[in-house]
Design an enzyme around this catalytic site. Structure first.
Site, short mmCIF file in Angstrom:
data_model
loop_
_atom_site.label_atom_id
_atom_site.label_comp_id
_atom_site.label_asym_id
_atom_site.label_seq_id
_atom_site.Cartn_x
_atom_site.Cartn_y
_atom_site.Cartn_z
NE ARG A 36 39.48 -36.89 27.76
CZ ARG A 36 38.38 -37.34 28.41
NH1 ARG A 36 38.18 -38.46 29.07
NH2 ARG A 36 37.42 -36.47 28.85
CB SER A 50 46.07 -47.20 27.86
OG SER A 50 45.88 -45.87 27.94
CE LYS A 102 31.28 -44.63 25.53
NZ LYS A 102 30.51 -43.35 26.03
#
Length: 225
Positions: free
Chosen positions: A44, A113, A142
């Site tokens: 990420r 997601s 977030k």
């Protein structure tokens, strides 16, 4: 590559996050987690610039390939291709799943997601191989879809029942609540701080895996009763 490319076999999924690592290097944390048996690693590091993320991705590619574990890249299809990752994970505002598939090839793992049945079924219809469902519990991240107070394990189960691909719970999960998430229907759990922020990432990953295994065993027992 000798990696487990079937998301249905993923029980513990590490998402990297240097902001939670107390200054420790991400490759060291990933190496410890791999030793403990995590099934998949996602790069990420959104706060890191593209060049540094690329070099970090190359290092993580080495570590995951050696361990026979898939490497997934968050959001960035171009970066996934550049570091020869096994796939990409896309949020609701990222490139369409079909575009990612076209760019990465038919063998790539493409995750998406989702926080509702509608989002989940749309993603699966578009070709998602697995879903990251959440946020299950309250989280400040977030990068996790849904209500910041958490959608709860029950909705994870509802989403999992509505689709024919694995649903991995994500958001606010740790060893204390992971069993409930898989018992509700998730195939596994994805975590950031539960491993990255731990004083001993390897031990934390082992404890998380034990909790997931416990939840799966209870689910199996309930299914037989």
């Amino acid at each position: 590559m000798n990696t487990s490319s079937d998301p249905s076999s993923w029980r513990t999924y590490l998402v990297t996050g240097a902001e939670y690592s107390a200054g420790r290097e991400t490759p060291r944390i990933v190496a410890d987690a791999l030793t403990a048996g995590v099934d998949v690693v996602q790069l990420r590091e959104k706060a890191t610039d593209a060049r540094r993320r690329y070099h970090l991705g190359l290092r993580l590619r080495e570590l995951t390939a050696e361990a026979g574990v898939p490497l997934i890249v968050n959001d960035r299809v171009d970066l996934a291709a550049a570091v020869d990752a096994d796939g990409v994970h896309l949020g609701q505002s990222d490139l369409p799943i079909g575009v990612a598939r076209d760019r990465l090839g038919s063998d790539a793992i493409v995750g998406a997601s989702a926080s509702s049945v509608a989002e989940a079924t749309e993603a699966v219809d578009a070709g998602a191989d697995y879903l990251g469902v959440g946020a299950v519990y309250g989280t400040d991240s977030k990068d996790v879809s849904g209500d910041r107070d958490g959608i709860g394990p029950e909705r994870v189960g509802t989403v999992a029942d509505a689709v024919d691909v694995p649903a991995v719970g994500i958001g606010g999960i740790d060893a204390g609540n992971a069993a409930a998430v898989v018992e509700a229907g998730a195939s596994g759990v994805a975590v950031v701080s539960a491993i990255t922020a731990a004083e001993d990432p390897r031990a934390a990953a082992e404890t998380l895996r034990e909790a997931v295994t416990s939840g799966l065993e209870r689910r199996a027992e309930e299914g037989e009763s």
